[in-house]
Structure formats: structure tokens, C-alpha cells
Design a protein around this motif. Structure first.
Motif, PDB file in Angstrom:
ATOM      1  N   UNK A  56       0.830  -1.203   0.000  1.00  0.00           N
ATOM      2  CA  UNK A  56       0.000   0.000   0.000  1.00  0.00           C
ATOM      3  C   UNK A  56       0.863   1.251   0.000  1.00  0.00           C
ATOM      4  N   UNK A  57       1.958   1.241   0.772  1.00  0.00           N
ATOM      5  CA  UNK A  57       2.864   2.384   0.811  1.00  0.00           C
ATOM      6  C   UNK A  57       3.524   2.585  -0.548  1.00  0.00           C
ATOM      7  N   UNK A  58       3.884   1.491  -1.211  1.00  0.00           N
ATOM      8  CA  UNK A  58       4.492   1.587  -2.542  1.00  0.00           C
ATOM      9  C   UNK A  58       3.498   2.169  -3.547  1.00  0.00           C
ATOM     10  N   UNK A  59       2.227   1.794  -3.428  1.00  0.00           N
ATOM     11  CA  UNK A  59       1.204   2.321  -4.334  1.00  0.00           C
ATOM     12  C   UNK A  59       1.004   3.818  -4.103  1.00  0.00           C
ATOM     13  N   UNK A  60       1.017   4.242  -2.843  1.00  0.00           N
ATOM     14  CA  UNK A  60       0.870   5.667  -2.526  1.00  0.00           C
ATOM     15  C   UNK A  60       2.066   6.439  -3.073  1.00  0.00           C
ATOM     16  N   UNK A  61       3.253   5.892  -2.925  1.00  0.00           N
ATOM     17  CA  UNK A  61       4.457   6.541  -3.429  1.00  0.00           C
ATOM     18  C   UNK A  61       4.402   6.682  -4.949  1.00  0.00           C
ATOM     19  N   UNK A  62       3.968   5.635  -5.654  1.00  0.00           N
ATOM     20  CA  UNK A  62       3.836   5.712  -7.117  1.00  0.00           C
ATOM     21  C   UNK A  62       2.832   6.792  -7.514  1.00  0.00           C
ATOM     22  N   UNK A  63       1.722   6.890  -6.781  1.00  0.00           N
ATOM     23  CA  UNK A  63       0.707   7.902  -7.086  1.00  0.00           C
ATOM     24  C   UNK A  63       1.257   9.312  -6.866  1.00  0.00           C
ATOM     25  N   UNK A  64       2.013   9.502  -5.794  1.00  0.00           N
ATOM     26  CA  UNK A  64       2.614  10.809  -5.532  1.00  0.00           C
ATOM     27  C   UNK A  64       3.641  11.165  -6.607  1.00  0.00           C
ATOM     28  N   UNK A 114       1.810  20.401 -10.976  1.00  0.00           N
ATOM     29  CA  UNK A 114       1.267  19.527  -9.933  1.00  0.00           C
ATOM     30  C   UNK A 114       2.056  19.655  -8.643  1.00  0.00           C
ATOM     31  N   UNK A 115       1.386  19.413  -7.538  1.00  0.00           N
ATOM     32  CA  UNK A 115       2.029  19.494  -6.229  1.00  0.00           C
ATOM     33  C   UNK A 115       1.821  18.157  -5.530  1.00  0.00           C
ATOM     34  N   UNK A 116       2.892  17.627  -4.996  1.00  0.00           N
ATOM     35  CA  UNK A 116       2.820  16.389  -4.231  1.00  0.00           C
ATOM     36  C   UNK A 116       3.717  16.534  -3.010  1.00  0.00           C
ATOM     37  N   UNK A 117       3.174  16.233  -1.854  1.00  0.00           N
ATOM     38  CA  UNK A 117       3.969  16.305  -0.625  1.00  0.00           C
ATOM     39  C   UNK A 117       4.443  14.907  -0.267  1.00  0.00           C
ATOM     40  N   UNK A 118       5.721  14.826   0.105  1.00  0.00           N
ATOM     41  CA  UNK A 118       6.322  13.557   0.461  1.00  0.00           C
ATOM     42  C   UNK A 118       6.790  13.605   1.906  1.00  0.00           C
ATOM     43  N   UNK A 119       6.565  12.534   2.631  1.00  0.00           N
ATOM     44  CA  UNK A 119       7.155  12.376   3.956  1.00  0.00           C
ATOM     45  C   UNK A 119       8.649  12.109   3.754  1.00  0.00           C
ATOM     46  N   UNK A 120       9.471  12.384   4.752  1.00  0.00           N
ATOM     47  CA  UNK A 120      10.922  12.169   4.579  1.00  0.00           C
ATOM     48  C   UNK A 120      11.284  10.760   4.110  1.00  0.00           C
ATOM     49  N   UNK A 121      10.636   9.736   4.650  1.00  0.00           N
ATOM     50  CA  UNK A 121      10.969   8.373   4.227  1.00  0.00           C
ATOM     51  C   UNK A 121      10.505   8.111   2.793  1.00  0.00           C
ATOM     52  N   UNK A 122       9.388   8.713   2.379  1.00  0.00           N
ATOM     53  CA  UNK A 122       8.930   8.571   1.000  1.00  0.00           C
ATOM     54  C   UNK A 122       9.890   9.259   0.032  1.00  0.00           C
ATOM     55  N   UNK A 123      10.357  10.443   0.417  1.00  0.00           N
ATOM     56  CA  UNK A 123      11.301  11.173  -0.436  1.00  0.00           C
ATOM     57  C   UNK A 123      12.591  10.377  -0.603  1.00  0.00           C
ATOM     58  N   UNK A 124      13.044   9.767   0.468  1.00  0.00           N
ATOM     59  CA  UNK A 124      14.272   8.966   0.377  1.00  0.00           C
ATOM     60  C   UNK A 124      14.058   7.754  -0.525  1.00  0.00           C
ATOM     61  N   UNK A 125      12.917   7.099  -0.393  1.00  0.00           N
ATOM     62  CA  UNK A 125      12.615   5.950  -1.257  1.00  0.00           C
ATOM     63  C   UNK A 125      12.520   6.364  -2.721  1.00  0.00           C
ATOM     64  N   UNK A 126      12.066   7.588  -2.964  1.00  0.00           N
ATOM     65  CA  UNK A 126      11.922   8.083  -4.330  1.00  0.00           C
ATOM     66  C   UNK A 126      13.253   8.538  -4.917  1.00  0.00           C
TER      67      UNK A 126
END
Length: 89
Positions: free
Chosen positions: A17-25, A34-46
Motif C-alpha cells: 500500500x505504501x508503494x502504491x501511494x508513493x507511485x501515485x505521488x 502539480x504538487x505532491x507532498x512527500x514524507x521524509x521516508x517517502x522522499x528517500x525511497x523516491x
């Protein structure tokens, strides 16, 4: 990665589910304006914090040779009079 490494099935579902949210962001961020906010751990994964700075050897290879930097500026003649003007790019 085995299921034993992932832990329970709910942990695996959470990771998916987290991977799907990250792909959507990431898709939202790719839209111009477009604007997308990332949590620090999401930004690092990206890959937002991937180190891509030059190393010392690459920086030295791109160094400018300043051997002639102390030479006087070229003399430019104008119609009215001679004057020293430094030429810049």
C-alpha cells in the motif's frame, strides 16, 4: 525477499500500500504545475536524497587554468580616445 523476511501478511500488505501511494505521488509530481507532498521516508525511497555530487577527481579535471589571469586587460580603441576596458564574456 521471502515472506519470512517481510513478517506477517499484514506487513506485506502495508508495504504494498505504501508503494502504491508513493507511485501515485510520483505520478502527481510529474504533472506540470502539480504538487505532491512527500514524507521524509517517502522522499528517500523516491531517490530525492541520492548523492550525485562531483568527486575530487572530476572537480580537478574541470578546473580552469588561471595561469594568464594576471595579464592586463586588452586595449580597446574607440573613435574618441584610447581607453583600457576589461573584456568580459
Amino acid at each position: 525477499m521471502s515472506q519470512q523476511d517481510m513478517g506477517s501478511g499484514s506487513e506485506m500488505a502495508d508495504a504494498q500500500a505504501m508503494a502504491a501511494v508513493l507511485r501515485e505521488k510520483l505520478d502527481d509530481a510529474a504533472v506540470p504545475g502539480g504538487v505532491a507532498e512527500f514524507a521524509p521516508d517517502e522522499a528517500e525511497q523516491a531517490g530525492a536524497f541520492a548523492e550525485d555530487a562531483l568527486d575530487e577527481q572530476d572537480a580537478a579535471a574541470g578546473a580552469i587554468d588561471l595561469a594568464d589571469a594576471s595579464a592586463p586587460p586588452p586595449l580597446i580603441r574607440s573613435r574618441d580616445h584610447e581607453r583600457h576596458t576589461q573584456v568580459t564574456d
